[in-house]
Write a protein that holds these residues in place. Structure first.
Motif: not given
Length: 789
Positions: A310-313, A408-413
């Motif tokens: 699920q994380e961007g590599v 890269i982990l999306d932490v926007t929420s």
């Protein structure tokens, strides 16, 4: 040609008749020696032949052969027919010959045994020694030959023969060493060939097996020798699976780098090469098969994980281009395909600002990795996302960064939620800190875990007085049991409302607080803490008490006014007739005595009625300047005799000059005298020496008068100003004195309070009177501290 007799060294080879008178010439001897040395390929046989031939050709009684090993010349052969134990001296001779070879570089050198051998001469008993160097084609020292005590002695012609002998011996020795090296290398190659875990097979142009390594043979289930000569199609044949192909590894339509076993379904990395065989064997084909089944499976799993995590590599270059990305990163950044994302320029198209990437590299480059770096990225549509980056640098052998890899982990929420949570938290903190109530949170053990700002401002507590301490410690001892019961109710899950208790403030004073408790629940709906809201109602309680007291006094005043008038009429008649009867001389003395008692009690009753009327009327005081200190001194003088005669110390602490007040001096003297009388009665109840302190001070626009005694203190201090309430024995007090004082002081727009002395025995009465009273002026808000005896 001169001839020499045969030498005496045992074990001579055929053709050694140089000196036995047979007449064989030197050339024949050399040819025979060369043939014999040519047949001696092993080094031990060669050394033995050289030693035996040298002794035979030159008639030497003793001979030694030493071989060079680096800087050491080791004696490997030592023969002397005269010394049966000559071999035991080889090690000693080695050190001598090593030194000789290091210092002497002559091809042939002769010397005496004593000069060459030194201390070893006594053991070997060699008198004349000739040493010849054995050298290779490149001049490298191969060894030494020592000839001892030749008979007859070696001549010039013998030296030429010796040099020819040395050349043949050196050549043979060099060939033997080369053969040994080739043999050793071949053996090592065979061991390496068989020790490899990869499968190796060599076949000729007719696809016949010429060699297989041990690993492949064991896999097939045969010995390597059993597989030599079989056809390649039969090597891995299992039933008809291989078909009629001459070699399963030489198929033209097969993938050049992989081979899949038809039965075991194992994947092998195939490497094929063509080499020329030795001994004119023609071209040979070498197949090397490496089992990569596990590696292929690991690559497949890695690719599945890479594509589905699920994380961007990402893999990127130092120049700012993506090398590889997974599907999650493509979706995260809003691109249509992986190829589209791989084409962007990272510093300008991905980062909101190129400086953000530079800052990330400033953290990454010194230590080679960065953890939880907070970055802002721009999606394809221009919107921003917040992300956490974990990355590391890949360097080459010189330490130069060649690639960056990371996740890269999306932490926007999460970021938006944290912002909203922080906003709500700040809002709640502002409410909690600006409310007029004290709010605390206690755990199930009663320990305070939170206190709002009002607790420190209004409660007077220090930073270390609350958090971590038991909340029950703030409750007065008298109300501790009530508090514990209410707290237990809250722990059971029920709220507690409007609990009125006494709390101890930070400075040690007490106050009345209204307490509400609300349970807080955690996991499984279990109460894990209690929110306690405390409101200071001390002033409200005092006002309510005063209002109730005023209403009570008004009601009592109306009652006693009517009673006093009704009692006063018959009392006047009683006193008048009793007085007339006392004037009658005809009455006996006993009657006169009884009449005097009647008059005394009637007079006492009249005073009580007068006090009742005075209490009921509450007449306004006279308005004139009054010196409070002077009134106090006159009042003290009235009781000075009683004080001195009964051992009561009176201490005056009167502030001078003290401003005058506007009031009624006679009424104030009545108040002071009543309080002083009560203090006198209180100090006489104890066994210690009585002490009464009278002090006056000016505070703002008020005059304070304090009466402090060391008596037993006051029980039920909250009722001390109630009409008809007294702590004295029956007949010693009416309970109206302090009530009248209360009324007089309030008619002067003042206040009267009492409290037990904190930390010492006795009680203190305080009278506060304004210096310039105002008709509608409210008394100041003073705190009354009451402690029951």
């Amino acid at each position: 040609m001169s001839e020499r007799p045969r030498g005496s060294v045992s074990g001579r080879a055929q053709g050694e008749e140089v000196r036995d008178g047979v007449g064989v010439n030197r050339a024949e001897n050399l040819v025979a020696m060369a043939l014999e040395l040519g047949n001696s390929l092993s080094l031990p046989d060669l050394v033995h032949t050289v030693a035996t031939r040298a002794a035979s050709m030159f008639g030497a009684q003793g001979v030694a052969v030493a071989l060079a090993h680096g800087e050491v010349v080791e004696t490997v052969a030592l023969q002397d027919s005269r010394l049966p134990a000559a071999r035991n001296l080889q090690s000693k001779l080695t050190s001598i010959l090593t030194s000789f070879a290091e210092h002497s570089h002559e091809p042939v050198q002769s010397s005496t045994g004593a000069e060459l051998l030194g201390e070893l001469h006594s053991d070997l008993k060699w008198e004349k020694v000739t040493v010849a160097r054995l050298t290779g084609t490149d001049g490298e020292l191969l060894g030494l030959i020592c000839l001892a005590d030749a008979e007859p002695p070696i001549t010039v012609d013998d030296l030429r023969l010796l040099q020819a002998f040395v050349r043949h011996a050196s050549m043979s020795l060099e060939n033997s060493r080369l053969f040994s090296r080739i043999t050793q290398a071949s053996k090592q190659w065979a061991e390496i060939f068989d020790s490899l875990t990869d499968f190796i097979v060599v076949h000729d142009d007719e696809h016949r097996v010429m060699r297989v390594n041990r690993t492949l043979a064991e896999f097939i289930g045969a010995r390597p020798a059993e597989l030599i000569g079989i056809h390649m199609r039969d090597l891995l044949a299992k039933g008809d699976s291989v078909g009629m192909q001459p070699c399963p590894f030489c198929l033209p339509d097969m993938k050049q780098d992989e081979f899949i076993h038809p039965v075991l379904e194992r994947v092998y990395l195939l490497s094929t090469s063509r080499v020329h065989g030795a001994l004119d064997e023609g071209l040979q084909t070498v197949h090397v098969l490496k089992d990569i089944t596990d590696r292929r499976e690991a690559e497949r799993r890695y690719q599945e994980l890479f594509d589905n995590v699920q994380e961007g590599v990402f893999f990127s270059s130092p120049e700012g281009r993506f090398i590889e990305v997974n599907n999650a990163l493509v979706s995260m950044l809003g691109y249509a395909s992986k190829q589209e994302l791989l084409s962007i320029h990272i510093p300008t198209q991905l980062y909101v600002s190129p400086q953000h990437r530079l800052q990330g590299h400033e953290f990454l480059d010194p230590i080679g990795e960065v953890r939880h770096y907070d970055a802002s990225f721009r999606k394809k549509d221009g919107t921003q996302i917040h992300a956490l980056v974990n990355a590391f640098a890949v360097t080459d052998a010189d330490g130069k960064v060649v690639q960056y890899r990371g996740m890269i982990l999306d932490v926007t929420s999460t970021k938006n939620f944290q912002t909203q949570l922080q906003r709500e938290r700040d809002f709640n903190i502002q409410i909690l800190n600006n409310t007029q109530s004290m709010i605390l949170v206690a755990d199930t053990a009663g320990l305070i875990s939170y206190a709002n700002r009002r607790c420190y401002e209004a409660g007077g507590y220090g930073k270390r007085d609350l958090v971590g301490h038991k909340l029950a410690e703030l409750v007065s001892i008298a109300d501790r049991a009530t508090w514990d019961s209410a707290f237990d109710v809250a722990l059971l899950g029920d709220p507690v409302d409007n609990l009125e208790i006494q709390l101890i403030r930070g400075g040690g004073s007490t106050g009345t607080f209204s307490v509400n408790m609300s349970p807080m629940r955690g996991d499984h709906d279990v109460v894990n803490s209690v929110v306690v809201v405390m409101t200071d109602i001390t002033e409200v309680a005092n006002i309510q008490a005063k209002l109730m007291n005023t209403e009570k006094l008004a009601a009592v005043g109306q009652l006693v006014s009517g009673v006093a008038h009704e009692v006063n009429n018959p009392l006047t008649a009683i006193m008048g007739f009793a007085d007339l009867m006392l004037e009658n001389p005809k009455l006996p003395d006993a009657v006169h005595q009884d009449l005097r008692v009647i008059m005394q009690e009637a007079q006492r009753t009249k005073e009580i009625v007068q006090n009742l009327l005075s209490f009921a009327r509450q007449m306004p005081p006279q308005r004139e300047p009054v010196d409070v200190n002077a009134v106090l001194r006159r009042t003290i003088a009235l009781r000075s005799y009683d004080f001195s005669s009964h051992g009561v110390d009176v201490v005056e602490r009167l502030e001078e000059p003290l401003p005058h007040i506007i009031g009624d001096g006679h009424q104030l003297q009545q108040v002071f005298l009543n309080i002083l009388n009560n203090a006198y009665d209180a100090v006489r109840e104890t066994e210690r020496r009585g002490r009464i302190e009278i002090s006056t001070i000016r505070e703002n626009d008020w005059v304070h008068v304090m009466f402090k005694d060391n008596g037993p203190g006051i029980a039920n201090a909250e009722r001390i100003f109630d009409p008809f309430f007294t702590t004295k024995d029956v007949g010693k007090g009416t309970g109206l004195g302090l009530s009248i004082c209360y009324g007089i002081v309030h008619e002067h727009a003042g206040e009267i309070t009492c409290e037990n002395n904190p930390g010492s025995a006795g009680a203190t009465f305080m009278v506060k009177i304004p210096m310039i009273p105002e008709p509608y002026r409210k008394p100041s808000r003073t705190r009354t501290h009451r402690r029951a005896r």
